[in-house]
Design an enzyme around this catalytic site. Structure first.
Site, short mmCIF file in Angstrom:
data_model
loop_
_atom_site.label_atom_id
_atom_site.label_comp_id
_atom_site.label_asym_id
_atom_site.label_seq_id
_atom_site.Cartn_x
_atom_site.Cartn_y
_atom_site.Cartn_z
N ASP A 154 26.38 25.87 23.50
CA ASP A 154 26.85 24.41 23.40
C ASP A 154 25.37 23.98 22.18
OD1 ASP A 154 29.03 23.97 24.61
OD2 ASP A 154 28.09 23.26 26.47
N LYS A 205 27.51 15.36 25.78
CA LYS A 205 28.63 15.39 25.18
C LYS A 205 29.82 15.59 26.31
CE LYS A 205 29.53 19.81 26.77
NZ LYS A 205 30.43 20.03 27.86
#
Length: 289
Positions: free
Chosen positions: A136, A10
């Site tokens: 995350d 990401k």
């Protein structure tokens, strides 16, 4: 039985830190999107009641320090699973890079073992479990594009951003996230406009996305590691439309729409930096199929 799961990296299009919470974590608002740079996680059923981690990357721990190991252990403990698994991690995402490689491996392990061990959990339930492993992991369970709040575990889905190239450059250094947060002066820093970035994504406005990238952690890391600042300057000089550090760094990414400019930036950085990638944004959420 074996299962292969993709674990994409990401980037943070915008990262804001609001304040320190009573539990010691920081309250954050982040806009994250997955990109087409991924580890491969292979899960193989094991007759013994054990978790084995295999990786050829010397920076990947093969014990309980590994987030994929923690993901498997969490499922075993929570649902009294007596089966074992071999988790083979083929790394493509640089380690300790601000790209959530370890978190994505853990999320892929959760999604894969849900199927392999026939647990029947929803993505929402897997994301909730993921929040116990790392900040995350919840986002990585879903993938796609999202606003993440709290300490990263409160996820609101967003549409896919405008299509473009993402050029990533990681210098040969590691950054301590804990140290970056420790040195962050929240009141003395410029905060990104999270609302404007959400609007830009919703309206599919590439220029507005470029105008609103921002990361409050960037100045701290740039002061600690001048080589990150140098990469940023090079990317700008080569003509990227927007340049930002991802997470706590040290990876810097540049956005660009035109193929010819992408090649120029990519080739220019390869002589300057040891790990350079040119990939697309994915933008789409994972499914349980």
């Amino acid at each position: 039985m074996k299962l292969l799961v993709k674990a994409p990296a990401k980037i943070n299009l915008a990262l804001d830190v609001l304040h320190k919470r009573p539990d010691g974590y920081h309250e954050v608002e982040m806009i994250m999107t997955t990109i087409d740079l991924a580890d491969r996680v292979e899960l193989s059923l094991l007759n013994q009641d054990k978790i084995h981690i295999l990786s050829h990357n010397r920076y990947v721990p093969d014990d309980q320090r590994n987030l994929a190991f923690q993901a498997a252990q969490l499922l075993k403990d929570r649902f009294q699973v007596k089966k074992g698994v071999v988790i083979t991690i083929e790394k493509t995402i640089p380690v300790a890079a601000g790209l959530a490689g370890g978190s994505s491996d853990a999320a892929a392990t959760l999604r894969g073992l849900n199927k392999l061990w026939d647990l029947g959990l929803t993505l929402e339930e897997l994301a909730e479990l993921g929040s116990e492993i790392g900040s995350d992991v919840s986002f990585c369970v879903y993938g796609g594009t999202a606003l993440a709040k709290g300490r990263g575990e409160i996820i609101t889905e967003l549409p896919a951003p405008p299509t473009c190239w993402v050029i990533l450059a990681k210098p040969f250094i590691g950054v301590s996230t804990a140290e970056v947060y420790r040195k962050l002066n929240i009141s003395g820093t410029e905060h990104p406009d999270i609302g404007a970035m959400i609007e830009a994504i919703q309206h599919h406005d590439y220029q507005k996305v470029c105008n609103n990238v921002g990361n409050v952690l960037e100045d701290v890391t740039l002061n600690l590691h001048p080589e990150v600042a140098q990469i940023k300057e090079q990317m700008k000089r080569f003509g990227a439309d927007a340049v930002l550090m991802s997470g706590s760094g040290p990876t810097v990414f540049g956005l660009v729409q035109h193929d010819s400019r992408m090649h120029r930036i990519y080739n220019g950085l390869r002589g300057f930096c040891d790990q350079v990638f040119a990939v697309r944004m994915l933008g789409e959420r994972h499914t349980l199929d």
